[in-house]
Design a protein around this motif. Sequence first.
Motif, short mmCIF file in Angstrom:
data_model
loop_
_atom_site.label_atom_id
_atom_site.label_comp_id
_atom_site.label_asym_id
_atom_site.label_seq_id
_atom_site.Cartn_x
_atom_site.Cartn_y
_atom_site.Cartn_z
N HIS A 111 0.94 -1.23 0.13
CA HIS A 111 -0.54 0.08 -0.17
C HIS A 111 0.86 1.39 0.06
O HIS A 111 1.36 1.35 1.34
N ILE A 112 0.99 2.27 -0.75
CA ILE A 112 1.54 3.52 -0.93
C ILE A 112 1.32 4.55 -0.14
O ILE A 112 -0.46 4.51 -0.21
N ILE A 113 2.16 5.06 0.49
CA ILE A 113 1.45 6.24 1.14
C ILE A 113 2.16 7.59 0.05
O ILE A 113 1.56 8.28 0.22
N ARG A 114 3.00 7.57 -0.10
CA ARG A 114 3.76 8.99 -1.07
C ARG A 114 4.59 7.72 -2.03
O ARG A 114 5.20 7.23 -2.24
N PRO A 115 3.74 7.97 -3.07
CA PRO A 115 4.40 7.88 -4.75
C PRO A 115 5.55 8.79 -5.00
O PRO A 115 5.22 9.96 -4.56
N TRP A 116 6.53 7.66 -5.31
CA TRP A 116 7.10 8.72 -6.17
C TRP A 116 7.28 8.05 -7.73
O TRP A 116 7.82 7.32 -7.54
N PHE A 117 7.98 8.64 -9.19
CA PHE A 117 7.75 8.17 -10.04
C PHE A 117 8.91 8.64 -10.60
O PHE A 117 9.55 9.08 -10.43
N SER A 118 9.42 7.36 -11.57
CA SER A 118 10.26 7.80 -12.38
C SER A 118 10.58 8.50 -14.19
O SER A 118 9.57 7.74 -14.75
N ILE A 119 10.71 9.21 -13.98
CA ILE A 119 10.67 10.60 -15.02
C ILE A 119 10.95 9.31 -16.46
O ILE A 119 9.65 9.57 -17.41
N ALA A 120 11.61 8.71 -16.23
CA ALA A 120 11.93 7.67 -17.77
C ALA A 120 11.16 6.39 -17.43
O ALA A 120 10.09 6.33 -19.41
N LYS A 121 9.63 6.22 -16.91
CA LYS A 121 8.37 5.23 -17.25
C LYS A 121 7.58 6.26 -17.15
O LYS A 121 7.10 5.80 -18.54
N VAL A 122 7.44 7.23 -16.67
CA VAL A 122 5.95 8.13 -17.33
C VAL A 122 6.47 9.18 -18.18
O VAL A 122 5.18 9.41 -18.60
N ASN A 123 7.71 9.40 -19.28
CA ASN A 123 7.89 9.90 -20.03
C ASN A 123 6.85 9.40 -21.21
O ASN A 123 6.08 10.73 -21.24
N GLY A 124 6.35 8.61 -21.61
CA GLY A 124 5.83 8.92 -22.65
C GLY A 124 3.75 8.45 -22.65
O GLY A 124 3.18 7.90 -22.78
N LEU A 125 3.47 9.02 -21.14
CA LEU A 125 2.24 8.81 -20.82
C LEU A 125 1.72 10.59 -20.30
O LEU A 125 2.14 11.29 -19.92
N SER A 126 0.44 10.61 -20.65
CA SER A 126 -0.20 11.98 -20.32
C SER A 126 -0.92 11.42 -19.18
O SER A 126 -1.29 13.07 -18.46
N ILE A 127 -1.55 10.97 -18.83
CA ILE A 127 -2.21 10.68 -17.99
C ILE A 127 -2.34 9.03 -17.39
O ILE A 127 -2.05 7.92 -18.28
N ILE A 143 -5.50 10.28 -9.71
CA ILE A 143 -4.91 10.41 -11.05
C ILE A 143 -4.04 11.91 -11.58
O ILE A 143 -3.95 12.39 -10.85
N PHE A 144 -2.93 10.92 -12.30
CA PHE A 144 -2.01 11.69 -12.57
C PHE A 144 -1.26 12.88 -14.31
O PHE A 144 -1.68 11.32 -14.78
N ILE A 145 -1.62 13.93 -13.94
CA ILE A 145 -1.24 14.20 -15.11
C ILE A 145 -0.21 14.67 -15.73
O ILE A 145 0.51 15.03 -15.06
N ARG A 146 0.11 15.16 -17.10
CA ARG A 146 1.48 16.18 -17.71
C ARG A 146 1.67 17.15 -17.59
O ARG A 146 0.22 17.52 -17.61
N ASP A 147 2.73 17.61 -17.35
CA ASP A 147 2.01 19.47 -17.70
C ASP A 147 1.74 19.72 -18.57
O ASP A 147 1.00 20.98 -18.94
N SER A 148 1.39 19.46 -20.27
CA SER A 148 1.20 20.30 -20.90
C SER A 148 -0.41 19.69 -21.07
O SER A 148 -0.98 20.16 -20.57
N LEU A 149 -0.79 18.68 -20.69
CA LEU A 149 -2.38 18.65 -20.21
C LEU A 149 -2.75 19.56 -19.09
O LEU A 149 -3.51 20.45 -19.59
#
Length: 200
Positions: A142-158, A174-180
């Motif tokens: 169970h995640i308390i505070r997520p940290w995301f890998s830029i290499a893994k999320v770079n191709g996702l907008s949401i 739900i997490f979104i890219r800065d452009s969105l």
Amino acid sequence: MIKYFLLTWKNTAGAGVSAFPRNYVGLAQDLARSLVNSSELPFDLILVKLTPHRNGLDESSDLSGLRDAWPDYMPNRFAWPLCSAKLREVISRHLIHDEGLNWIPAKISGAGETREYYIARFDTMHDVLDNEKTTYVPETTHIIRPWFSIAKVNGLSIFPKPSDFDLWRITSSIFIRDSLKREIVNAGITGVAFEQAHIS
């Protein structure tokens, strides 16, 4: 560096609106599992005015006095991502990879009218976490505070925050890219707020 943000509901000062089922239909997590293959929400929702006071919230079907009875990102009893057609269109235009995002139509009634909103449902849980920096409840996943890998999320907008038991499919996390995020702001989407995510 590309940034990502948690998409959340905007807090309103004073009375606000939320969508509720007409009758008790069960718990959010059980309903979310039943909607994995649904083409529409099997029950309707109604708008309720919530007014805070010292001992809690007053609920009323009288929507008079509300600044915005139909926000694009609709608060609701289940804490589901419930989007207007306008918000759905903005998100859909900015999909850049196989985000695995689908939409479940939901009817909401209030103030003498009925409108169609859309529940965001994910069919793919991507590997997005920086597992070394993510904080978990001890001896669980169970995640308390997520940290995301830029290499893994770079191709996702949401994308949704990963979780067990298919709870990531329909989630408020739900997490979104800065452009969105910029496009949501530029489009004048109402009812939204953003919290910057941790990325490494």
